[in-house]
Design a protein around this motif. Sequence first.
Motif, short mmCIF file in Angstrom:
data_model
loop_
_atom_site.label_atom_id
_atom_site.label_comp_id
_atom_site.label_asym_id
_atom_site.label_seq_id
_atom_site.Cartn_x
_atom_site.Cartn_y
_atom_site.Cartn_z
N ALA A 1 -9.33 1.47 1.16
CA ALA A 1 -8.67 1.55 -0.15
C ALA A 1 -9.02 0.31 -0.95
O ALA A 1 -9.27 0.39 -2.16
CB ALA A 1 -7.16 1.68 0.01
N ASP B 1 -2.48 5.23 -2.65
CA ASP B 1 -3.76 4.54 -2.51
C ASP B 1 -4.66 5.25 -1.50
O ASP B 1 -5.87 5.06 -1.50
CB ASP B 1 -3.54 3.10 -2.04
CG ASP B 1 -2.63 2.32 -2.97
OD1 ASP B 1 -2.94 2.27 -4.17
OD2 ASP B 1 -1.61 1.77 -2.50
N ALA B 2 -4.03 6.04 -0.61
CA ALA B 2 -4.76 6.71 0.47
C ALA B 2 -3.92 7.89 0.97
O ALA B 2 -2.75 8.02 0.62
CB ALA B 2 -5.04 5.74 1.62
N SER C 1 -11.17 0.25 -4.49
CA SER C 1 -10.60 -0.38 -5.68
C SER C 1 -11.58 -1.38 -6.27
O SER C 1 -11.74 -1.48 -7.48
CB SER C 1 -9.29 -1.10 -5.35
OG SER C 1 -8.33 -0.16 -4.95
N ASN D 1 -15.42 9.25 2.54
CA ASN D 1 -14.11 8.60 2.54
C ASN D 1 -13.13 9.25 3.51
O ASN D 1 -11.92 9.06 3.40
CB ASN D 1 -13.52 8.59 1.13
CG ASN D 1 -14.39 7.85 0.17
OD1 ASN D 1 -14.86 6.76 0.46
ND2 ASN D 1 -14.65 8.45 -0.98
N LEU E 1 -7.75 3.03 6.56
CA LEU E 1 -7.33 3.40 5.20
C LEU E 1 -7.12 2.16 4.35
O LEU E 1 -7.58 2.09 3.20
CB LEU E 1 -6.05 4.25 5.24
CG LEU E 1 -6.15 5.60 5.92
CD1 LEU E 1 -4.78 6.29 5.93
CD2 LEU E 1 -7.19 6.48 5.28
N GLU E 2 -6.44 1.16 4.91
CA GLU E 2 -6.19 -0.08 4.16
C GLU E 2 -7.50 -0.77 3.80
O GLU E 2 -7.69 -1.20 2.66
CB GLU E 2 -5.31 -1.02 4.98
CG GLU E 2 -3.87 -0.56 5.08
CD GLU E 2 -3.01 -1.44 5.95
OE1 GLU E 2 -1.83 -1.62 5.59
OE2 GLU E 2 -3.49 -1.94 7.00
N LYS F 1 -10.42 8.30 -2.82
CA LYS F 1 -9.43 7.56 -2.05
C LYS F 1 -9.69 7.86 -0.59
O LYS F 1 -10.10 8.97 -0.24
CB LYS F 1 -8.01 8.01 -2.41
CG LYS F 1 -7.63 7.77 -3.85
CD LYS F 1 -6.22 8.25 -4.14
CE LYS F 1 -5.88 8.06 -5.61
NZ LYS F 1 -4.47 8.36 -5.90
N ILE G 1 0.82 5.33 0.87
CA ILE G 1 0.09 6.39 1.56
C ILE G 1 0.85 7.70 1.43
O ILE G 1 2.03 7.77 1.74
CB ILE G 1 -0.13 6.07 3.06
CG1 ILE G 1 -1.01 4.83 3.23
CG2 ILE G 1 -0.75 7.27 3.78
CD1 ILE G 1 -1.25 4.43 4.68
N MET H 1 0.84 -1.18 0.00
CA MET H 1 0.00 0.00 0.00
C MET H 1 0.88 1.24 0.00
O MET H 1 1.93 1.27 0.63
CB MET H 1 -0.90 -0.01 1.23
CG MET H 1 -1.71 1.25 1.37
SD MET H 1 -3.03 1.08 2.57
CE MET H 1 -4.15 2.26 1.94
#
Length: 189
Positions: free
Chosen positions: A180, A98-99, A184, A162, A176-177, A128, A3, A1
């Motif tokens: 994300a 990704d975030a 997706s 988000n 966040l993980e 995101k 960030i 990931m």
Amino acid sequence: MKISVFCGARFGKKKSYEQVANALGWYMGRNNIELIYGGSQSGIMGTISGAVLAAGGEVTGIVPAGLFTSEIPRHDATHNIVTKDIDERKRLLLSEPDAFLVFPGGLGTLEEVSQALSWMAIGLLPNKPLGIFNMNHFYDGLLTVLDQFVDQEFADASVLDNVFVSDNFEELIGMLEANAGELSLEEAN
């Protein structure tokens, strides 16, 4: 990931900002979370990026050519990207990760979080997850303003769908993980 962490090139008033920034960087490095950030080794930016590297993680620094004389670029980053100007730097800070994680910071940090939210709201940036690290209630005022934008109908409530808030960065990164991945999957459908 990957960030993008929005944070300052200063340390702030309290020593705890630097201490927590160091812990955040170590956490990211140990958990294979690539840091994308403004490329400086000054202040909180330098603390987080240095800790990610020390923990064996990857760091992508994005620095505008010749703009800051007070900020020393982190030349030992895993990847260094030199942009022609600050606008290109901000575009990459927004498009590459990704975030986003918003650490306590100053006007530049405020600009970055505002731009991320506004670009997502108008469709210039895919949605995101954006995590606001509300350490010691640092961002209570910002959260009130965001709620006020929605309450007074200057922004759609969906702009906050988000946005995730916590005073615990491990918990925030988990949010966040998780989100994300969800975003997706939604985009793939």
